[in-house]
Design a protein around this motif. Sequence first.
Motif, short mmCIF file in Angstrom:
data_model
loop_
_atom_site.label_atom_id
_atom_site.label_comp_id
_atom_site.label_asym_id
_atom_site.label_seq_id
_atom_site.Cartn_x
_atom_site.Cartn_y
_atom_site.Cartn_z
N THR A 123 121.94 82.48 10.07
CA THR A 123 121.31 81.20 10.41
C THR A 123 119.90 81.50 10.90
OG1 THR A 123 123.46 80.33 11.10
CG2 THR A 123 121.50 79.09 11.79
N PRO A 124 118.87 81.28 10.09
CA PRO A 124 117.51 81.70 10.44
C PRO A 124 117.01 81.20 11.78
CG PRO A 124 117.61 81.04 8.13
CD PRO A 124 118.93 80.68 8.73
N SER A 125 117.43 80.01 12.19
CA SER A 125 116.94 79.45 13.46
C SER A 125 117.37 80.29 14.65
CB SER A 125 117.43 78.02 13.63
OG SER A 125 118.85 77.97 13.61
N LEU A 126 118.44 81.09 14.51
CA LEU A 126 118.86 81.94 15.62
C LEU A 126 117.80 82.97 15.96
CD1 LEU A 126 120.98 82.96 17.64
CD2 LEU A 126 121.96 84.34 15.80
N ALA A 127 117.08 83.46 14.95
CA ALA A 127 116.03 84.44 15.21
C ALA A 127 114.96 83.85 16.11
CB ALA A 127 115.42 84.93 13.90
N ARG A 128 114.63 82.59 15.89
CA ARG A 128 113.56 81.95 16.67
C ARG A 128 114.01 81.56 18.07
NH1 ARG A 128 113.37 79.54 11.52
NH2 ARG A 128 114.39 77.63 12.30
N GLN A 129 115.31 81.53 18.30
CA GLN A 129 115.86 81.06 19.58
C GLN A 129 115.91 82.19 20.60
OE1 GLN A 129 119.68 79.28 19.06
NE2 GLN A 129 119.73 78.36 21.09
N PRO A 130 115.37 82.00 21.82
CA PRO A 130 115.51 83.02 22.86
C PRO A 130 116.99 83.28 23.14
CG PRO A 130 113.88 81.38 23.49
CD PRO A 130 114.58 80.85 22.27
N LYS A 131 117.32 84.55 23.43
CA LYS A 131 118.73 84.91 23.61
C LYS A 131 118.83 86.18 24.43
CE LYS A 131 118.16 86.49 18.91
NZ LYS A 131 116.90 85.74 18.82
N LEU A 132 120.00 86.39 24.98
CA LEU A 132 120.33 87.64 25.64
C LEU A 132 121.09 88.50 24.65
CD1 LEU A 132 121.53 86.36 29.14
CD2 LEU A 132 119.25 87.17 28.49
N LEU A 133 120.74 89.78 24.57
CA LEU A 133 121.38 90.72 23.65
C LEU A 133 122.22 91.71 24.43
CD1 LEU A 133 118.29 91.43 21.36
CD2 LEU A 133 120.19 89.87 20.88
N ILE A 134 123.45 91.97 23.94
CA ILE A 134 124.39 92.83 24.66
C ILE A 134 125.05 93.78 23.67
CG2 ILE A 134 126.38 92.87 26.22
CD1 ILE A 134 125.79 89.86 26.75
N PRO A 135 124.86 95.10 23.82
CA PRO A 135 125.56 96.05 22.94
C PRO A 135 127.05 96.03 23.20
CG PRO A 135 123.75 97.10 24.15
CD PRO A 135 123.98 95.77 24.77
N ASP A 136 127.82 96.36 22.17
CA ASP A 136 129.28 96.33 22.24
C ASP A 136 129.83 97.31 23.27
OD1 ASP A 136 132.01 96.49 21.88
OD2 ASP A 136 131.94 96.69 19.72
N ILE A 137 129.58 98.61 23.08
CA ILE A 137 130.23 99.64 23.89
C ILE A 137 129.25 100.22 24.89
CG2 ILE A 137 131.46 101.84 23.84
CD1 ILE A 137 132.30 101.20 20.98
N LYS A 138 129.55 100.01 26.17
CA LYS A 138 128.69 100.51 27.24
C LYS A 138 129.51 100.74 28.50
CE LYS A 138 124.31 100.89 26.05
NZ LYS A 138 123.52 102.10 26.32
N GLY A 139 129.03 101.63 29.35
CA GLY A 139 129.66 101.82 30.65
C GLY A 139 129.28 100.72 31.61
N GLU A 140 128.06 100.24 31.50
CA GLU A 140 127.55 99.15 32.32
C GLU A 140 127.00 98.06 31.41
OE1 GLU A 140 127.77 98.94 35.55
OE2 GLU A 140 128.51 100.95 35.96
N ALA A 141 126.85 96.87 31.96
CA ALA A 141 126.29 95.78 31.17
C ALA A 141 124.80 96.03 30.92
CB ALA A 141 126.49 94.45 31.91
N ASN A 142 124.42 96.16 29.65
CA ASN A 142 123.02 96.31 29.26
C ASN A 142 122.63 95.00 28.59
OD1 ASN A 142 120.49 97.36 28.69
ND2 ASN A 142 121.17 98.24 26.75
N ILE A 143 122.06 94.09 29.36
CA ILE A 143 121.79 92.73 28.89
C ILE A 143 120.28 92.56 28.80
CG2 ILE A 143 122.10 90.28 29.35
CD1 ILE A 143 124.63 91.08 30.94
N VAL A 144 119.77 92.36 27.59
CA VAL A 144 118.33 92.37 27.34
C VAL A 144 117.89 91.00 26.86
CG1 VAL A 144 116.50 93.42 25.94
CG2 VAL A 144 118.39 94.83 26.79
N LEU A 145 116.79 90.52 27.44
CA LEU A 145 116.24 89.23 27.04
C LEU A 145 115.32 89.41 25.83
CD1 LEU A 145 115.69 86.21 27.51
CD2 LEU A 145 113.96 86.88 29.20
N ASP A 146 115.60 88.66 24.78
CA ASP A 146 114.78 88.71 23.56
C ASP A 146 114.14 87.35 23.32
OD1 ASP A 146 113.66 89.31 21.05
OD2 ASP A 146 115.40 88.42 20.06
N GLU A 147 112.83 87.33 23.33
CA GLU A 147 112.08 86.11 23.01
C GLU A 147 111.09 86.37 21.88
OE1 GLU A 147 111.72 83.63 27.07
OE2 GLU A 147 110.75 85.60 27.22
N SER A 148 111.35 87.43 21.11
CA SER A 148 110.37 87.87 20.11
C SER A 148 110.71 87.48 18.69
CB SER A 148 110.21 89.40 20.20
OG SER A 148 111.47 90.04 20.08
N GLY A 149 111.76 86.67 18.50
CA GLY A 149 112.05 86.17 17.17
C GLY A 149 112.81 87.12 16.27
#
Length: 574
Positions: free
Chosen positions: A445-471
Motif C-alpha cells: 500500500t504505497p500510502s504507508l511509505a508516506r505515513q510516519p510510523k514506528l519501526l520494530i525489528p522482529d527478534i531482539k533482546g530489548e525493544a528497538n523502536i525507531v521513528l521513521d518520518e522519511s517516507g
Amino acid sequence: MLTKAHKPHQRNFSQELFPATEFVAASVERMKSASETERGAIFTKTEVVDFMLDLIGYTVDRPLWKLRLLEPSFGGGDFLLIAIERLLDSAARDKVNAEELRPCFRGVELHRASFESTSERIQRRLLAGGYTRANVDSLTQHWLSNADFLLEPFDSDFDFVIGNPPYVRQELIPAEMLAEYRQRYATLYDRADLYVPFMERSLQLLKNGGQMSFICSDRWMKNRYGGPLRRMISGGFTMRYYVDMVGTAAFQSDVVAYPSITVIERGKSGEKVRIAHQPEISANALSALCKTMKGKPSGFNGKVAEAAAEPQEDDPWLLESDAQPSLELVRRLEAAFPILEESGCRVGIGVATGADKIYIAQFSELDVEEERKLPLVTTRDILSGSVKWRGLGVVNPFEESGALADFARYPRFAAYLLKHQEALLNRHCAQKSNGSWYRTIDRITPSLARQPKLLIPDIKGEANIVLDESGLYPHHNLYYITSRDWPLLALQRVLMSGIARLFVRAYSTKMRGGCLRFQAQYLRRIRLPKWADVPLHAQQILSQQNSAVTPSDIQQVIVMTYFLTDKELNFLNE
C-alpha cells in the motif's frame, strides 16, 4: 479456534474409528523406514527420564503392576526401558506373576529398525529377570506395537502417558497422512508440528486423574498454532508441573530446541501450576528438584514458583518461573487499560515479496517507472536506533486501490517483470493467484511509505523502536505501528520505557540467548491509555521535541500514567 461443538478431549477407543485407507497405510509403511530427521527423533538423557517418572509418581514404592503406562513414540526405549525396570522391581517385591503384567504397558513406535532394536533389548531384560521365553513373547507382543500412534486404536485408557514426542514439521509428513491427521485431530492447526496432535491423542487416552508428562517444544504454549491445544487443556485438564528446559543439556545430542517438561492431569483440580526454570541436569539435582516441586510451598526456596492464575480458553500460558512477579503487573495493567489498537494505534508487518532478489535492489538501479517502486527500509537500516537508509528499493506491483498495475500503462515495469516471469511463476503465491503471477506475497500500500510510523525489528533482546518520518516502506522483517491519536514521538517514548518489553516478554516465545519475538501478535497485547486520558503535564513531557527530556522525566511520566508502585517500576527497569 475450536468450535463449541468440537470437543477434542472426548475419549473413544473404538477400532471402527481408526480405519486406514490403502493410501494412508502405504504412507505409514514408507515412514517406517524414514531417516532420523524425517521422523523427528531426539533422545532424552536418563537423568531427565528418571525425573519425569518421579514427577508423575511412577515409582517402585507403588504397586505399578496395577497401573497402565503408555509411551507413544518409544524410539530407542529411553523411557520404556527405565519404566520396565521400575515395574519389574515392583512386581518382584509383590510376587506378581508375568500374566498380571500384560496390561501394564503399551509402547508404540513407527520406525521399524528402532522398534525391533528396542524390542530385543526388552526381551533380553525380561529373560535376564527369570521370565520364560513364552512369558517374554507374550508380554512384548502385548506391550509393543510397530505402528503410527496417531492412527492406532486403543481398547482402554491409561494412568500415565510419558515420553518425548516426535518433532516433525508438516512439510515432512506425506500428504495422505497429513490429511488423515487433520481429519482426526483438531489441534493440528495452522503450522502446528507433529508433537501437538501427539499431545491431543495422549490426553484423550488418560483416565480421570491420569497424568501425561512430555518433554517437547514449548512453542505451543504461546504461539498461534497452540491455541486449540490450550483450549482443550483449559476445558478439561490441569497443568500440574512445568519445567523450562531451554538451554539445558536435556538430550543425548546437542539440538536446537526450546524444550519444556509438562505434567498435565485429566480433570480440573483447581491447583496452581508449579514451575521451575532451567535446572541443572544431574541425577542428584533433578531428584532434589522433584521433591521440592511436590513438597509444600514453604520449601520452594526460590527454586520453584506457582503460576498466579490458570489461563482461560486459548489464551497463552505465561509460565516462565523467572517472570512470575512481573506477570502480576501485566495482569493489573490488562485490567486497567485498553490494548494498543483500542487506543488509536495500528500494528502491521512489512512486505514479504516471495522473491526478494527480483523485487528488491538499489532504488536507483530498479529499471521501472517511478510510480512502480518505493524506497525500502530493513532492519539493517535502523541498527543504530535511527533510520540510516542504505538505498534499497522495492518494486511495487499494486496500485493504491489494491489492483495490480496494468502492464500497458507501465512498459518498463512490464519488461522488468516479464524478464523474471519464469522464476516468479514458480512461487506458491503465483500458482494459486489466478493469473496474478507478478504480485508480491503481501499487498503493498504505497500510502504507508508516506505515513510516519514506528519501526520494530522482529527478534531482539530489548525493544528497538525507531521513528521513521522519511517516507520508507518496511520490509517483512520489520513490524510497524501507526497512530491516528497518539503523537509517535510520545508513543515511542512510552513503549521504550519498558512497557513494550514487559508485555512482549510475557507473551513472546523466548529464543536462544534471551531474545524475544517482537511480533504483531505480541505487540497488540501491549496496554496503552488513550491519549486523551494521559495527564496534560505528562502529554507535554512526552511530546517535547528537544533533547532536554531525560530518561528520568520519562520514568516519572510512566509512573504517573500507569499508576506504578516502586516495586512495579523495578520490573520495567529489569
